[in-house]
Design a protein around this motif. Sequence first.
Motif, short mmCIF file in Angstrom:
data_model
loop_
_atom_site.label_atom_id
_atom_site.label_comp_id
_atom_site.label_asym_id
_atom_site.label_seq_id
_atom_site.Cartn_x
_atom_site.Cartn_y
_atom_site.Cartn_z
N SER A 3 5.33 -1.02 -8.62
CA SER A 3 4.98 -2.05 -9.60
C SER A 3 3.68 -1.75 -10.34
O SER A 3 3.24 -2.56 -11.16
N ALA A 4 3.06 -0.59 -10.04
CA ALA A 4 1.79 -0.20 -10.68
C ALA A 4 0.72 -1.27 -10.48
O ALA A 4 0.06 -1.69 -11.44
N VAL A 5 0.53 -1.69 -9.24
CA VAL A 5 -0.48 -2.70 -8.91
C VAL A 5 -1.22 -2.29 -7.64
O VAL A 5 -0.72 -1.48 -6.85
N ALA A 6 -2.40 -2.88 -7.45
CA ALA A 6 -3.13 -2.72 -6.19
C ALA A 6 -2.70 -3.83 -5.24
O ALA A 6 -2.47 -4.97 -5.64
N TYR A 7 -2.57 -3.47 -3.97
CA TYR A 7 -2.26 -4.48 -2.97
C TYR A 7 -2.85 -4.03 -1.64
O TYR A 7 -3.61 -3.08 -1.58
N GLY A 8 -2.55 -4.74 -0.55
CA GLY A 8 -3.14 -4.41 0.74
C GLY A 8 -4.39 -5.24 1.01
O GLY A 8 -4.79 -6.09 0.22
#
Length: 252
Positions: free
Chosen positions: A147-152
């Motif tokens: 999704s071309a996003v930062a997560y975690g």
Amino acid sequence: MLAAERRDHLLGLLAREGKIVAKDVAAALGISEDSVRRDLRDLAAEGLVQRVYGGALPVSPAVVDYAARQTVAPDSKRRVAAVAAGLVRPGSALILDGGTTALAVAQALPPDLECTVITHSPTIAVALLDHPTAEVFLLGGRVFKHSAVAYGAAAVEAAQNVSAEVCLIGVTGVHPEAGLTTGDAEEAAMKRALAARAADTYVLASAEKIGTASRYRVLPWAEVSGVITDAAPDDAVVEQVTRQGVEVLFAG
């Protein structure tokens, strides 16, 4: 009934009614629920249904990779984005999720709009470089390339230190029973973290996502302010969502 005939029956039932209830199918066909569940497992493995407790729902077309999603219903996403962009007031702060519909929202914001956009999506941040009066705050973390996003953990912690008037989130499925869903557990957690930091949260739901489901729930209906969709007002799923007290903003 042969396995191939059961398969066709199940897919036809899903197309007509929008869901499969395993016990009802078993009773109607005079077979065991285990046989129905086995058929559903096979269909799910082929990406044709989304299994849920007790049966199956239509699978979302929005679970393919980011590049492929850019070609899925672009006009529909632009219609939703136009309505969503209208919710952003001058001088306000907006939390904008990642994904292709959110990217359309960024592109739909007036170039001279003074606002702050908080996002965990590098593609959203880049799209706003051409908006000279929009301040961009980029949340960092591990990149989810799908999704071309930062997560975690790092991204969730960063989200807990911001706030905004409006949050616009994308989902892969909108269903009256399954709720608001997406295909990755950590991405769902990130969306919840973002939504928790805004006064109002609206869901970006282009028509192809209505009536479909993915594996992980994002938010319960009670925690969203509304759904923005270009689905028809008389769509059966939209009517069921409305009956649950959810505001629906229609993008004509």
